[in-house]
Write an enzyme that holds these catalytic residues in place. Structure first.
Site, short mmCIF file in Angstrom:
data_model
loop_
_atom_site.label_atom_id
_atom_site.label_comp_id
_atom_site.label_asym_id
_atom_site.label_seq_id
_atom_site.Cartn_x
_atom_site.Cartn_y
_atom_site.Cartn_z
N LEU A 19 0.86 -1.19 0.00
CA LEU A 19 0.00 0.00 0.00
C LEU A 19 0.89 1.23 0.00
O LEU A 19 1.90 1.26 0.69
CB LEU A 19 -0.89 -0.05 1.25
N ASN A 20 0.53 2.24 -0.80
CA ASN A 20 1.14 3.57 -0.57
C ASN A 20 0.06 4.64 -0.57
O ASN A 20 -0.97 4.40 0.10
CB ASN A 20 2.36 3.84 -1.46
N ASP A 21 0.28 5.76 -1.18
CA ASP A 21 -0.54 6.97 -0.99
C ASP A 21 -2.05 6.76 -0.77
O ASP A 21 -2.69 6.03 -1.53
CB ASP A 21 -0.46 7.86 -2.24
N ARG A 34 1.75 14.59 -12.53
CA ARG A 34 0.79 13.62 -11.95
C ARG A 34 0.12 14.09 -10.68
O ARG A 34 0.40 15.15 -10.16
CB ARG A 34 1.50 12.29 -11.70
N ASP A 35 -0.76 13.24 -10.19
CA ASP A 35 -1.42 13.35 -8.88
C ASP A 35 -2.39 14.54 -8.81
O ASP A 35 -2.20 15.47 -8.02
CB ASP A 35 -0.36 13.45 -7.75
N TYR A 85 -2.18 5.59 -11.02
CA TYR A 85 -1.47 6.31 -9.96
C TYR A 85 -2.43 7.21 -9.14
O TYR A 85 -3.64 7.19 -9.33
CB TYR A 85 -0.33 7.11 -10.58
C1 FRU Z 1 3.96 9.17 -4.33
C2 FRU Z 1 3.80 8.57 -5.72
C3 FRU Z 1 2.89 9.43 -6.60
C4 FRU Z 1 2.36 8.44 -7.59
C5 FRU Z 1 2.21 7.20 -6.75
C6 FRU Z 1 2.46 5.91 -7.47
O1 FRU Z 1 4.29 8.22 -3.37
O2 FRU Z 1 5.06 8.40 -6.33
O3 FRU Z 1 3.53 10.55 -7.18
O4 FRU Z 1 1.16 8.85 -8.16
O5 FRU Z 1 3.12 7.33 -5.68
O6 FRU Z 1 2.18 4.82 -6.64
#
Ligand code: FRU
Length: 470
Positions: A19-21, A156-157, A83
């Site tokens: 898991l991340n963001d 992104r994001d 992402y």
């Molecule tokens: C931040 C990041 C974002 C990207 C996502 C990919 O941790 O690198 O910039 O969208 O994680 O998992």
């Protein structure tokens, strides 16, 4: 003791996988939705990354989609990952905006060539079951040629919001001079977008800004960013990537058609969190008007371990933190809902030791006077003395490579320590400073040793996640 021992009771973590963001945070028709970056097949090399999903009515008891993707990277515009992105709840449902990442085969640096970043929209409506969302088709809104010419492939994001009758988007980017910045876009309908300007700092501040976010409280506004390339800064603790916020100058707005660059003062940058494990936070405003922030309790390129001993899952999110303005800074307080998990209460009036049956506790130290030390399990020391707050691992195995994090603090008045199996979050002076860290305790019971003058209350905490993966 098994690896299950390190699973948490009030921090969101995947059943298995990576898991991340946090992504797509919102409350819609009473239900809180927390999406997140998810790679269920981790640690398999090249495991695809998309969105996972949790839902809750009370921010304490959660339902999970298990190892299923809520958004799978299954179209050509997101072949290398669905992402990060955000949610905008509205009258007709919830709009999810995110970045489709594509890495093309070939000999590329993946900065100037070889990478595509599409901004994608999914419209979601309430599902047949109450409290669920049914996601519609994917629509690509923006592709690389739509971004200003000064951008590299790294864009992104998206964070999107509605203000003053229009839709606004900010995107994290890296320009061709390898400087991080934020793009600002405007739309009449949230579908077709035009570039209206950029946000930069006067001095270069990292090579890329990830996960931009906008926080507005009491008539003030901040830009939250995750700058990469910060390892040389005195306050970064040697980390390459950090996460913090910059106040917008009085009268300046992200939602503005003024095409000039908005230039922020990098010296006013503050870290959101001073612990070992915090990155890519996202905020949202809930239906009661609270602004709530959730961070990833992890760190890209971290020099320490977050899945020791072959754990089948990696990382978790912080507890939801309610934000409040305090001059140019932002206070972060665990949401009040967590108190519903409080069970038996214990007390220490001064120096002493408490042993709790499990590693789940909400510890409050009030009326702190002078220097103070709190040691968890003989392994993790929190020291408030000599004008600083210091988090230090005394047992290397428990820290899994984490050693010391420290930050200046003239006077510590109160402390709150949330211990949740392998997650610890510390809040100092009513949320003026926060420290999130993972740890991997070895003992069966939680031992708290206090040295110093303070009144300590410790509640045993229940397991809000007991039914989550059922
Ligand atoms: C931040 C990041 C974002 C990207 C996502 C990919 O941790 O690198 O910039 O969208 O994680 O998992």
């Amino acid at each position: 003791m098994t690896h299950e021992r390190w699973r948490m009771g009030f921090h969101l973590m995947p059943p298995t996988g990576w898991l991340n963001d946090p992504n797509g945070l919102c409350q819609y028709h009473g239900t809180y939705h927390v999406f997140h970056q998810y790679s269920p097949d981790w640690p398999q090399p090249g495991a695809p990354r998309g969105w996972g999903h949790f839902a809750s009515e009370d921010l304490v008891h959660w339902r999970s989609d298990g190892t299923a993707f809520a958004i799978a990277p299954d179209t050509p515009d997101e072949a290398s990952g669905a992402y990060s992105g955000c949610a905008v709840p509205g009258e007709d449902g919830v709009r999810l905006y995110y970045t489709g990442n594509v890495k093309e085969p070939g000999d590329h640096d993946y900065v100037r060539t070889g990478r595509r970043a599409a901004q994608i929209l999914i419209e979601a409506v309430e599902g047949r079951e109450p409290g669920t969302l049914s996601l519609g088709e994917k629509n690509v809104l923006l592709r690389n040629p739509d971004y200003p010419a000064f951008c590299t492939c790294h864009v992104r994001d998206p964070k999107v919001w509605r203000e003053g009758g229009a839709w606004w988007m900010i995107l994290g980017a890296r320009d061709t001079d390898d400087r991080g910045l934020v793009l600002r876009l405007r739309s009449e309908d949230g579908l077709s977008w035009e570039n209206v300007g950029a946000v930069r700092t006067g001095e270069p501040f990292g090579f890329m800004w990830e996960c931009p976010d906008r926080v507005a409280l009491d008539g003030r506004a901040w830009l939250s960013i995750c700058p990469q390339g910060m390892e040389g800064r005195p306050w970064s603790g040697g980390l390459r990537d950090v996460s913090g916020y910059l106040p917008l100058p009085d009268g300046a707005a992200l939602a503005s058609e003024d095409g000039d660059d908005l230039v922020l003062d990098a010296r006013r940058f503050r870290l959101w969190d001073h612990g070992f494990d915090f990155y890519a936070p996202q905020s949202f405003v809930d239906e009661s008007g609270r602004t709530i922030l959730i961070g990833w309790m992890g760190m890209p390129e971290a020099p320490w371990e977050s899945a020791p001993e072959g754990l089948s899952w990696c990382h978790c999110l912080t507890v939801p933190r309610e934000l409040a303005a305090d001059g140019a800074s932002v206070l972060q307080r665990p949401v009040a809902e967590l108190e519903a998990l409080r069970g038996e209460r214990h007390e220490l009036a001064a120096d002493g030791t408490l042993v709790l049956p499990e590693h789940r506790a909400d510890v409050l130290l009030a009326g702190v006077e002078g220097s103070l030390e709190l040691v968890l399990d003989g392994a993790l020391r929190l020291a408030c003395a000599g004008g600083s707050v210091r988090l230090e691992f005394l047992d290397e195995r428990v820290g899994a490579g984490r050693k010391v994090r420290e930050t200046a603090c003239d006077e510590v008045r109160d402390l709150r320590v949330l211990v949740d199996d392998s997650a610890v979050e510390v809040f100092v002076n009513d949320g003026a400073l926060a420290f999130a860290t993972r740890w991997f305790p070895r003992s069966e019971h939680l031992t708290l040793v206090q040295k110093g003058q303070a009144l300590l209350h410790a509640w045993e905490m229940g397991d809000g996640m007991a039914g989550t993966y059922a």
